[in-house]
Design a protein around this motif. Structure first.
Motif, PDB file in Angstrom:
ATOM      1  N   ARG A 126       8.435   0.243  -8.604  1.00  0.00           N
ATOM      2  CA  ARG A 126       7.427  -0.152  -7.608  1.00  0.00           C
ATOM      3  C   ARG A 126       7.408  -1.667  -7.050  1.00  0.00           C
ATOM      4  NH1 ARG A 126       1.838  -0.507  -9.808  1.00  0.00           N
ATOM      5  NH2 ARG A 126       2.755  -2.501 -10.627  1.00  0.00           N
TER       6      ARG A 126
ATOM      7  N   TYR B 111       3.689   5.144  -6.310  1.00  0.00           N
ATOM      8  CA  TYR B 111       3.495   4.955  -7.709  1.00  0.00           C
ATOM      9  C   TYR B 111       2.220   5.997  -8.121  1.00  0.00           C
ATOM     10  CZ  TYR B 111       1.786   2.658 -11.976  1.00  0.00           C
ATOM     11  OH  TYR B 111       1.225   2.524 -13.063  1.00  0.00           O
ATOM     12  N   SER B 112       1.051   6.017  -7.600  1.00  0.00           N
ATOM     13  CA  SER B 112       0.003   6.763  -7.784  1.00  0.00           C
ATOM     14  C   SER B 112       0.462   8.217  -7.945  1.00  0.00           C
ATOM     15  CB  SER B 112      -1.086   6.394  -6.792  1.00  0.00           C
ATOM     16  OG  SER B 112      -1.434   5.215  -7.029  1.00  0.00           O
ATOM     17  N   ALA B 113       1.224   8.588  -7.119  1.00  0.00           N
ATOM     18  CA  ALA B 113       1.898  10.106  -7.203  1.00  0.00           C
ATOM     19  C   ALA B 113       2.890  10.212  -8.442  1.00  0.00           C
ATOM     20  CB  ALA B 113       2.273  10.407  -5.718  1.00  0.00           C
ATOM     21  N   GLU B 114       3.205   9.377  -8.868  1.00  0.00           N
ATOM     22  CA  GLU B 114       4.283   9.163 -10.305  1.00  0.00           C
ATOM     23  C   GLU B 114       5.484   9.554  -9.530  1.00  0.00           C
ATOM     24  OE1 GLU B 114       2.565  11.900 -13.067  1.00  0.00           O
ATOM     25  OE2 GLU B 114       1.116  10.566 -13.622  1.00  0.00           O
TER      26      GLU B 114
ATOM     27  N   ALA C  80       2.521   1.693  -3.406  1.00  0.00           N
ATOM     28  CA  ALA C  80       1.524   1.788  -4.391  1.00  0.00           C
ATOM     29  C   ALA C  80       1.400   3.344  -4.387  1.00  0.00           C
ATOM     30  CB  ALA C  80       0.224   1.090  -4.235  1.00  0.00           C
ATOM     31  N   ALA C  81       1.210   3.986  -3.236  1.00  0.00           N
ATOM     32  CA  ALA C  81       1.020   5.345  -2.961  1.00  0.00           C
ATOM     33  C   ALA C  81       1.661   6.315  -3.742  1.00  0.00           C
ATOM     34  CB  ALA C  81       0.646   5.922  -1.658  1.00  0.00           C
TER      35      ALA C  81
ATOM     36  N   ARG D 180       0.923  -1.279  -0.050  1.00  0.00           N
ATOM     37  CA  ARG D 180       0.241   0.081  -0.072  1.00  0.00           C
ATOM     38  C   ARG D 180       0.591   1.159   0.015  1.00  0.00           C
ATOM     39  NH1 ARG D 180      -1.422   3.907   2.742  1.00  0.00           N
ATOM     40  NH2 ARG D 180      -0.131   3.182   4.593  1.00  0.00           N
TER      41      ARG D 180
END
Length: 260
Positions: free
Chosen positions: A218, A208-211, A205-206, A202
């Protein structure tokens, strides 16, 4: 970067915000709106993964129960993200560097936890200036921008670094040579191993979501953390020569089954 001017009093970070009169904007039903003192980490050309490193490591530090100031990713004007964490200090002032021998004597439980955690995240930059200790308040552990991907300049370099360091212990740390009591290591090995795969994934992944990292990076970070998670005792054992003041080793360093 702290908010406000030098002569403003913003509280003592996350341990005692209201005690010193943090500003109350609004209050309703027992909930107050406060302005808090915080620090923001940003990426630089020299450290393009600093935000990802600090966010992921700090999030996992909190998950283990280590006294890490709470923080989060914050969007900034113009795009991108910084990592913002609540400041720790007496009345808004940053605490002075710790004195490692004194700290290890007075706070052996936290000292063992910091060492074990830094072995997990491969933090090569733990020193007396990024451990805060206010005897009447608490301990704070911060600045994890040189863990994990360290100063890698590109995704390929970061992937190579993870592969090369996945089985390497952290050999240079400010605390082991001053520690006398290692009896708390066993508890910290268990705490680190108790952080679930879901929690590890988790946090990464956060990022990664924020690029902040690519999908390939990741997955590599998750694999790196899961690999090292059950090997902390071995890393401590490999650096045992640094614990010159320890006369009795009382913890069990058997590896924990990663599938348990």
């Amino acid at each position: 970067m702290a908010t406000g001017s030098r002569n403003q009093k913003h509280g003592v970070g996350y341990f005692d915000v209201a005690l010193w009169g943090a500003r109350i904007e609004d209050s309703s039903g027992g909930v107050s709106h406060l302005r808090l003192n915080a620090y923001a980490r940003k990426n630089t050309p020299e450290r393009p993964f600093a935000v990802a490193n600090d966010f992921i490591a700090s999030t996992l530090g909190l998950a283990t129960g280590l006294p890490v100031p709470p923080g989060t990713l914050v969007g900034v004007y113009g795009g991108g993200y910084n990592y913002a964490s609540l400041a720790f200090g007496d009345r808004g002032d940053k605490p002075p560097p710790i004195i490692p021998p004194k700290f290890c004597e007075e706070r052996p439980w936290e000292a063992c936890g910091i060492i074990a955690f830094d072995q997990w995240i491969h933090n090569t930059d733990r020193h007396d200036g990024n451990i805060g200790h206010l005897p009447d308040v608490a301990v704070a552990v911060f600045d994890h921008d040189l863990s994990l991907l360290n100063e890698a300049k590109s995704g390929d370099e970061a992937l190579s670094l993870l592969a090369q360091s996945q089985d390497l212990p952290v050999k240079y740390h400010c605390l082991p040579s001053h520690l006398k009591n290692v009896s708390h290591f066993g508890e910290w090995f268990e705490r680190i191993n108790s952080v679930t795969r879901r929690e590890i994934r988790r946090s990464v992944a956060a990022a990664y979501s924020a690029e902040l990292v690519s999908a390939e990076l990741r997955d590599a970070i998750v694999a790196f953390l899961e690999h090292r998670q059950t090997r902390i005792g071995s890393f401590v054992e490999q650096t045992r020569d640094q614990y010159q003041n320890v006369s009795s080793w009382t913890f069990d360093i058997e590896e924990v089954d990663s599938d348990s």
